[in-house]
Design a protein around this motif. Structure first.
Motif, short mmCIF file in Angstrom:
data_model
loop_
_atom_site.label_atom_id
_atom_site.label_comp_id
_atom_site.label_asym_id
_atom_site.label_seq_id
_atom_site.Cartn_x
_atom_site.Cartn_y
_atom_site.Cartn_z
N MET A 137 0.83 -1.20 0.00
CA MET A 137 0.00 0.00 0.00
C MET A 137 0.87 1.26 0.00
SD MET A 137 -3.15 -0.70 -0.31
CE MET A 137 -3.83 0.91 0.11
N GLN A 138 1.95 1.23 0.77
CA GLN A 138 2.83 2.39 0.83
C GLN A 138 3.57 2.57 -0.49
OE1 GLN A 138 5.48 2.39 4.18
NE2 GLN A 138 6.56 4.25 3.55
N ALA A 141 1.18 4.04 -3.03
CA ALA A 141 0.91 5.45 -2.75
C ALA A 141 2.09 6.34 -3.15
CB ALA A 141 0.60 5.63 -1.27
N GLU A 142 3.30 5.82 -3.00
CA GLU A 142 4.51 6.60 -3.31
C GLU A 142 4.92 6.48 -4.78
OE1 GLU A 142 7.41 5.16 -0.56
OE2 GLU A 142 6.48 6.13 1.17
N THR A 152 -7.35 -7.86 0.53
CA THR A 152 -8.33 -6.85 0.89
C THR A 152 -9.32 -7.46 1.88
OG1 THR A 152 -9.52 -7.48 -1.14
CG2 THR A 152 -8.16 -5.50 -1.22
N ALA A 155 -7.65 -0.01 3.66
CA ALA A 155 -8.05 1.40 3.60
C ALA A 155 -7.37 2.04 2.39
CB ALA A 155 -7.64 2.12 4.88
N LEU A 156 -8.16 2.50 1.43
CA LEU A 156 -7.61 3.08 0.21
C LEU A 156 -7.14 4.51 0.47
CD1 LEU A 156 -10.18 1.82 -2.45
CD2 LEU A 156 -8.06 0.75 -1.70
N GLN A 157 -6.00 4.85 -0.13
CA GLN A 157 -5.43 6.18 0.02
C GLN A 157 -5.31 6.84 -1.34
OE1 GLN A 157 -1.68 5.71 2.02
NE2 GLN A 157 -2.54 4.40 3.63
N GLY A 158 -5.87 8.06 -1.46
CA GLY A 158 -5.74 8.79 -2.72
C GLY A 158 -6.63 8.22 -3.82
N ARG A 159 -6.25 8.50 -5.05
CA ARG A 159 -7.03 8.07 -6.22
C ARG A 159 -6.58 6.67 -6.65
NH1 ARG A 159 -9.52 11.26 -9.65
NH2 ARG A 159 -8.36 10.47 -11.46
N VAL A 160 -7.07 5.69 -5.91
CA VAL A 160 -6.68 4.30 -6.17
C VAL A 160 -7.91 3.51 -6.61
CG1 VAL A 160 -5.80 2.17 -5.10
CG2 VAL A 160 -4.80 4.38 -4.51
N GLN A 280 -3.13 3.06 -9.40
CA GLN A 280 -3.44 4.49 -9.31
C GLN A 280 -4.37 4.89 -10.45
OE1 GLN A 280 -2.82 6.59 -7.04
NE2 GLN A 280 -1.09 5.83 -5.85
#
Length: 295
Positions: A137-138, A141-142, A152, A155-160, A280
């Motif tokens: 996940m990290q 995101a990066e 799954t 927790a989704l982060q950003g436009r994923v 993404q």
């Protein structure tokens, strides 16, 4: 090269230099001769130097033109190569795709993805990295990976974007010598008695909570005796007699020495083991999104 030498101007210069004639170069390029002459004149005026000696017999590079023509030719080759690469990448014919994955993906989801990539996008360079759920996940995101194959819910982060590709029931993983009744079914009580070898809570918190809830509803306790962050490590710990475990049914393909897999007679309350692909979101189709659509 100066901004004066855009790709069109470089094509003009090379055509005149190679053909030795404005008329021949204009015909070869499919442009009007006055337009060609004016474009080259603008470059010469901006440079403050002539590049060609013009006569009735044609146009020949002078000493200044000879000094720069090799640079023009090299720059044109680079520009054309960049254009070809850009078109190939846009068409999905070449490029690079970095896939991060959990061990569970190795059973069938990752081989299926690689087979699809080879058939649909034969020019793609694939980079593979095995990681834990949290690390994936990290990394996504990066932007360090393009596609994540992981467990799954998360927790989704950003436009994923996310797509479920496999949903397995959990089965018991027991030391090979552990005795079971004639029907070959294990129970949650067996797992409580042996203790669980399980993934760290930070790695699969939702799944771990769901398993703990199933034990609680059965009047039992989820007792974790050993944590391990990879499926193969879990199997090794069970083979060593450190406890039992719960893994997706598809993990049976590993056939790890020293362990036995068994369905659970009372496992209907256990959560399923999900595998999803995440990538993404983008305003255009990417190799990652196209691959996800195919899975």
């Amino acid at each position: 090269m100066s901004d004066l030498f855009d790709t069109r101007t470089m094509r003009y210069l090379l055509a005149v230099a190679d053909l030795g004639s404005m008329t021949a170069a204009a015909a070869h390029l499919g442009v009007a001769q006055p337009a060609l002459s004016q474009a080259l004149r603008r470059v010469e005026d901006a440079l403050g130097a002539r590049l060609f000696e013009r006569s009735r017999r044609g146009a020949v590079l002078n000493s200044t033109g000879l000094a720069v023509i090799d640079d023009v030719r090299a720059s044109m080759a680079l520009a054309e190569n960049a254009e070809r690469n850009a078109k190939a990448i846009a068409a999905g014919k070449t490029g690079r795709l970095h896939i991060g994955f959990v061990t569970h993906a190795v059973y069938d989801a990752l081989p299926a993805a690689l087979k699809l990539l080879h058939a649909r996008f034969p020019g793609i360079q694939v980079v593979l990295s095995e990681m834990g759920n949290a690390d994936l996940m990290q990394a996504l995101a990066e932007g360090r990976i393009d596609l994540a194959m992981l467990h799954t819910p998360v927790a989704l982060q950003g436009r994923v974007r996310q797509k479920l590709v496999r949903r397995d029931p959990l089965v018991a993983v027991l030391p090979a010598g552990y005795a079971l009744p004639g029907d070959g079914l294990a129970t949650l009580a067996d797992l409580e008695r042996l203790g669980l070898v399980w993934f760290p809570e930070a790695q699969l918190p939702t799944l771990r909570a769901g398993i703990a809830g199933a034990f609680s509803r059965a009047g039992l306790a989820m007792r974790v005796v050993q944590e391990a962050n990879r499926s193969l490590t879990v199997l090794s710990c069970v083979a060593a007699g450190l406890g039992a475990s719960l893994l997706p049914q598809s993990a049976e393909v590993l056939q790890h020495r020293g362990v036995r897999f068994a369905p659970l007679s009372d496992g209907e309350r256990l959560p399923h083991f999900e595998l999803s692909v995440l990538w993404q979101a983008s305003g255009r189709a990417t190799i990652a999104s196209q691959l996800a659509d195919l899975l």
